[in-house]
Design a protein around this motif. Structure first.
Motif: not given
Length: 176
Positions: A37-43, A79-87, A116-126
């Protein structure tokens, strides 16, 4: 290692793409029907309020056909957005919360056997409620605030049972 002989897209839709791979194994055997399955990157975002409440989303998921509690998140625009902006965008859209303190916690493969996709993890404090949700037409998301000690118990006892959310919880709790 495996050697890719050829690939062919066998199904393509705006929501889903499937590739058939033809593989040569190290022992000489071949596989002619390995599907990816060709899947988009995820945040995924682990938002924590100044009051130490975890901002979660509760929504129906059709795969298991039940309502689940998980972290807010979604795919990258185009499919091209920067991970931090997507988050930041997904957090605001799904919950109405924003954070000026987004910390990247790494990536993980979603389902490397069949995707074929990855998950990008973020912590959002405050994280703070600063706007209304801005949901897609098909989304029906309830925002729930869970005190941090209760959140930990829910992860341990199976009330929270989505793989990506549990992986991010593990990384996020270690960073708090």
């Amino acid at each position: 290692s495996w050697r890719l002989l050829r690939s062919k897209i066998v199904f393509e839709h705006r929501w889903y793409k499937l590739r058939r791979d033809y593989i040569a194994l190290p022992d000489g055997r071949t596989i002619d029907d390995y599907f990816i399955s060709l899947r988009p990157e995820v945040v995924l975002i682990f938002p924590v309020t100044p009051e130490n409440e975890v901002v979660m989303v509760k929504q129906y998921k059709h795969g298991p056909q039940q309502v689940l509690i998980e972290f807010p998140g979604g795919t990258f625009i185009g499919g091209k957005e920067e991970p931090k902006l997507a988050a930041a965008r997904e957090l605001a859209e799904e919950t109405g919360y924003t954070s000026n303190n987004l910390e990247f916690l790494g990536t993980a493969w979603d389902d490397p056997t069949r995707q074929d996709n990855r998950q990008h993890f973020f912590l959002a404090r405050d994280a703070r409620k600063t706007q209304k949700q801005n949901l897609d037409e098909h989304e029906d998301i309830e925002v729930v605030l869970i005190p941090l000690p209760k959140f930990k118990r829910m992860c341990q006892n199976g009330e929270i049972c989505v793989t990506g959310t549990l992986a991010l919880a593990f990384r996020g709790l270690a960073s708090l």
